[in-house]
Design a protein around this motif. Structure first.
Motif, short mmCIF file in Angstrom:
data_model
loop_
_atom_site.label_atom_id
_atom_site.label_comp_id
_atom_site.label_asym_id
_atom_site.label_seq_id
_atom_site.Cartn_x
_atom_site.Cartn_y
_atom_site.Cartn_z
N ARG A 45 0.84 -1.19 0.00
CA ARG A 45 0.00 0.00 0.00
C ARG A 45 0.88 1.24 0.00
O ARG A 45 1.87 1.32 0.74
CB ARG A 45 -0.91 -0.03 1.23
CG ARG A 45 -1.90 1.11 1.31
CD ARG A 45 -2.96 0.81 2.35
NE ARG A 45 -2.40 0.26 3.57
CZ ARG A 45 -3.13 -0.19 4.58
NH1 ARG A 45 -4.44 -0.17 4.51
NH2 ARG A 45 -2.55 -0.66 5.66
N GLU A 46 0.54 2.22 -0.80
CA GLU A 46 1.38 3.41 -1.01
C GLU A 46 0.63 4.67 -0.64
O GLU A 46 -0.56 4.84 -1.01
CB GLU A 46 1.80 3.48 -2.48
CG GLU A 46 2.65 4.67 -2.85
CD GLU A 46 2.91 4.76 -4.35
OE1 GLU A 46 2.30 4.00 -5.12
OE2 GLU A 46 3.73 5.61 -4.75
N PHE A 47 1.29 5.56 0.07
CA PHE A 47 0.73 6.86 0.38
C PHE A 47 0.67 7.70 -0.89
O PHE A 47 1.65 7.79 -1.63
CB PHE A 47 1.58 7.56 1.43
CG PHE A 47 1.27 9.02 1.60
CD1 PHE A 47 2.13 9.99 1.14
CD2 PHE A 47 0.08 9.41 2.21
CE1 PHE A 47 1.84 11.33 1.30
CE2 PHE A 47 -0.23 10.75 2.37
CZ PHE A 47 0.66 11.71 1.91
N VAL A 48 -0.48 8.33 -1.12
CA VAL A 48 -0.66 9.17 -2.30
C VAL A 48 -0.73 10.65 -1.92
O VAL A 48 0.01 11.47 -2.44
CB VAL A 48 -1.94 8.77 -3.07
CG1 VAL A 48 -2.19 9.72 -4.23
CG2 VAL A 48 -1.83 7.32 -3.56
N ALA A 49 -1.64 10.98 -1.01
CA ALA A 49 -1.82 12.39 -0.65
C ALA A 49 -2.58 12.47 0.66
O ALA A 49 -3.27 11.53 1.06
CB ALA A 49 -2.57 13.15 -1.74
N GLY A 59 2.74 12.02 -2.05
CA GLY A 59 3.79 11.05 -2.27
C GLY A 59 4.67 11.49 -3.42
O GLY A 59 4.21 12.20 -4.33
N ASP A 60 5.92 11.06 -3.40
CA ASP A 60 6.88 11.49 -4.41
C ASP A 60 6.44 11.13 -5.82
O ASP A 60 6.69 11.87 -6.78
CB ASP A 60 8.25 10.89 -4.13
CG ASP A 60 8.91 11.50 -2.90
OD1 ASP A 60 9.81 10.85 -2.34
OD2 ASP A 60 8.51 12.60 -2.49
N SER A 61 5.80 10.00 -5.97
CA SER A 61 5.44 9.53 -7.30
C SER A 61 4.29 10.31 -7.94
O SER A 61 4.04 10.17 -9.14
CB SER A 61 5.08 8.04 -7.26
OG SER A 61 3.95 7.83 -6.44
N VAL A 62 3.59 11.13 -7.16
CA VAL A 62 2.43 11.86 -7.71
C VAL A 62 2.59 13.36 -7.62
O VAL A 62 1.73 14.10 -8.12
CB VAL A 62 1.12 11.43 -7.01
CG1 VAL A 62 0.95 9.92 -7.06
CG2 VAL A 62 1.04 11.95 -5.59
#
Length: 120
Positions: A45-49, A59-62
């Motif tokens: 699971r990844e943090f988005v915003a 998150g860095d990727s977005v």
């Protein structure tokens, strides 16, 4: 108790846009910290915003592509997603916490998730 319902997911082509919504009920909305997380198949699971009363984190990727906002009058948080890539394909969840945090373990309430699929 807080109930969260996500909507707005779907299928979009690379470079396209989507706006996700997270409607909350059951508690004073304006004091809640609302986070967006995502989980792709086979990945963690990844943090988005996240949005709190006075701060937004991404998150860095977005960063630079996604924007989180809230409408307290509608008890709703939005996630505007631009320049979508196939790597953004995942189930997106919104979550609520009484404290500002980017860690999923800090969130007590979760929605059911909405699927976002980005085709190449």
């Amino acid at each position: 108790q807080v109930k969260l319902v996500e909507s707005g997911g779907g299928l979009v082509q690379t470079g396209g846009s989507l706006r996700l919504s997270c409607a909350a009920s059951g508690r004073t909305f304006e004091n809640l910290n609302i986070g967006w997380f995502r989980r792709a198949p086979g990945k963690e699971r990844e943090f988005v915003a996240r949005i709190s009363v006075s701060r937004r984190d991404y998150g860095d990727s977005v960063k630079g592509r996604f924007t989180i906002s809230r409408d307290n009058a509608k008890n709703t948080v939005y996630l505007q997603m631009m320049s979508l890539k196939p790597d953004d394909t995942a189930v997106y969840y919104c979550a609520a916490s009484s404290r500002p945090t980017n860690s999923p373990s800090g969130y007590n309430y979760w929605g059911q998730g909405t699927q976002v699929t980005v085709s190449s």
